[in-house]
Design an enzyme around this catalytic site. Structure first.
Site, PDB file in Angstrom:
ATOM      1  N   CYS A 123     -14.025  -3.196  31.193  1.00 31.69           N
ATOM      2  CA  CYS A 123     -13.192  -4.386  31.229  1.00 31.69           C
ATOM      3  C   CYS A 123     -12.932  -4.673  32.703  1.00 31.69           C
ATOM      4  O   CYS A 123     -13.026  -3.775  33.536  1.00 31.69           O
ATOM      5  CB  CYS A 123     -11.883  -4.156  30.473  1.00 31.69           C
ATOM      6  SG  CYS A 123     -10.884  -5.653  30.278  1.00 31.69           S
ATOM      7  N   CYS A 133      -9.020 -10.214  32.089  1.00 35.40           N
ATOM      8  CA  CYS A 133     -10.139  -9.366  31.682  1.00 35.40           C
ATOM      9  C   CYS A 133     -11.503  -9.991  31.955  1.00 35.40           C
ATOM     10  O   CYS A 133     -12.535  -9.427  31.573  1.00 35.40           O
ATOM     11  CB  CYS A 133     -10.017  -9.031  30.195  1.00 35.40           C
ATOM     12  SG  CYS A 133      -8.505  -8.112  29.813  1.00 35.40           S
ATOM     13  N   LYS A 198      -8.599  -5.691  18.696  1.00 33.73           N
ATOM     14  CA  LYS A 198      -7.598  -5.450  19.734  1.00 33.73           C
ATOM     15  C   LYS A 198      -6.611  -6.606  19.752  1.00 33.73           C
ATOM     16  O   LYS A 198      -6.981  -7.753  20.011  1.00 33.73           O
ATOM     17  CB  LYS A 198      -8.272  -5.299  21.097  1.00 33.73           C
ATOM     18  CG  LYS A 198      -7.304  -5.001  22.240  1.00 33.73           C
ATOM     19  CD  LYS A 198      -8.064  -4.820  23.535  1.00 33.73           C
ATOM     20  CE  LYS A 198      -7.133  -4.544  24.705  1.00 33.73           C
ATOM     21  NZ  LYS A 198      -7.877  -4.393  25.972  1.00 33.73           N
ATOM     22  N   GLU A 236     -13.900  -9.927  13.178  1.00 30.89           N
ATOM     23  CA  GLU A 236     -14.251  -9.331  14.466  1.00 30.89           C
ATOM     24  C   GLU A 236     -15.095  -8.069  14.257  1.00 30.89           C
ATOM     25  O   GLU A 236     -16.085  -7.830  14.971  1.00 30.89           O
ATOM     26  CB  GLU A 236     -12.986  -8.973  15.251  1.00 30.89           C
ATOM     27  CG  GLU A 236     -12.235 -10.167  15.807  1.00 30.89           C
ATOM     28  CD  GLU A 236     -12.796 -10.620  17.152  1.00 30.89           C
ATOM     29  OE1 GLU A 236     -13.819 -10.079  17.595  1.00 30.89           O
ATOM     30  OE2 GLU A 236     -12.185 -11.525  17.757  1.00 30.89           O
ATOM     31  N   LYS A 251      -6.739  -1.280  18.038  1.00 29.13           N
ATOM     32  CA  LYS A 251      -5.726  -1.081  19.072  1.00 29.13           C
ATOM     33  C   LYS A 251      -4.686  -2.187  18.974  1.00 29.13           C
ATOM     34  O   LYS A 251      -5.073  -3.356  18.917  1.00 29.13           O
ATOM     35  CB  LYS A 251      -6.400  -1.106  20.455  1.00 29.13           C
ATOM     36  CG  LYS A 251      -5.463  -0.883  21.630  1.00 29.13           C
ATOM     37  CD  LYS A 251      -6.211  -0.958  22.951  1.00 29.13           C
ATOM     38  CE  LYS A 251      -5.276  -0.727  24.124  1.00 29.13           C
ATOM     39  NZ  LYS A 251      -5.962  -0.843  25.423  1.00 29.13           N
TER      40      LYS A 251
END
Length: 325
Positions: A123, A133, A198, A236, A251
């Protein structure tokens, strides 16, 4: 009361002793479940405490190597490395430099502990001067312009010796971009652990102190997921698997145990969960105040993450928990 009024099956029978409880326990933890995060900085003999994360430090390379050795000795098989460069710029060039801080740390850890599985977090947020990012165009993170830079970072980390590449940026299409770049660089055997799910979470605050990656403006809700969405997580997941992800991550963990469970049910690849900095900091603060039994709650938290379906747990508790196990 007539004896038959009592249940024929009494669950308490299997709770009578510690040995019996251990024998029938459905979910067990082992040090091999853990991945230990390390924050590596420039300089020599740096071991700087992260104030919001008691027990966690910014480490120069030689101290990161020492932590990796300790982890391995305790049975923790893997570390994930985050680099904090001495210089940041708009394109995060130190993130993909062949002699960047994380690339040097990878080489050092692999040389000192060859059988330690080193994961490179890919990242740009730690490397950009704006803290986002990816690269910016018109004040917004440019998805497609960021992909080649992430691909470069993946390749330089793999060439430095990283065993696993873990993209955490949440750009669309990044798994495919990284897979193609790794294959073309003769790194086709390097697996990708995608941060597939995430969320844009408030639990990341202490990490941003540790990684010095707080956005200089705005936030990351334009590319990280809305905490209210669950079906989107499965979308995703499916996309990253189709692009070639070998493993996937959810996460944060504790407020998203239901998502871990859904992801585990939906896919056949290993599932990791990130027990993030805010979750760690809250537990440590409560324990230091004497409000909870820190060790007991730590093990309960980690067990809950595994019980939800995580095969692997990225956690700052790794060494402490491994010692207890």
């Amino acid at each position: 009361m007539h004896p038959m009024a009592f249940p024929l099956h009494r669950p308490r029978r299997l709770r009578r002793s510690a040995i019996l409880r251990d024998m029938v326990r459905e979910t067990t933890l082992a040090p091999s479940d853990f991945i230990y995060p390390l924050f590596v900085v420039e300089g020599r003999d740096v071991r700087r405490p992260v104030t919001s994360m008691p027990g966690i430090f910014n480490l120069s390379v030689e101290h990161a190597v020492a932590e990796a050795k300790q982890a391995k000795a305790l049975g923790v098989p893997s570390v994930i490395l985050f680099g904090i460069p001495g210089h940041k710029d708009a394109r995060g060039t130190q993130g993909y430099a062949r002699d960047g801080i994380v690339q040097r740390a990878i080489r050092a850890v692999k040389e000192a502990v060859p059988d330690m599985q080193v994961i490179a977090d890919v990242c740009l947020c730690e490397y950009t001067d704006h803290g986002h990012c990816g690269v910016l165009e018109g004040g917004h993170v440019a998805n497609d312009a960021t992909l080649p830079l992430l691909a470069q970072m993946a390749v330089t980390c793999a060439q430095a010796g990283a065993d696993i590449i873990a993209p955490s940026d949440m750009m669309d299409g990044r798994v495919l971009a990284l897979r193609k770049a790794l294959d073309e660089a003769n790194q086709g055997e390097t697996p990708i652990l995608s941060y597939a799910v995430k969320y844009a979470s408030g639990f990341y605050g202490p990490f941003r102190e540790a990684a010095q990656s707080t956005p200089q403006f705005g936030d990351r809700r334009g590319y990280q997921m809305d905490p209210g969405n669950a079906r989107e997580a499965l979308h995703e997941l499916a996309q990253d698997l189709a692009e070639g992800a070998d493993m996937v991550m959810v996460k944060p963990a504790l407020s998203y145990l239901d998502i871990i469970h859904r992801v585990k049910e939906r896919c056949d690849v290993p599932v990791a969960a990130y027990n993030v900095s805010g979750e760690y900091a809250m537990l440590k603060a409560a324990a230091q105040n004497g409000w909870v039994d820190g060790e007991r709650v730590m093990m309960e938290v980690l067990t809950s993450i595994k019980r939800a379906g995580a095969d692997l747990i990225v956690t700052y508790h790794a060494l402490e928990a491994a010692k207890l196990l």
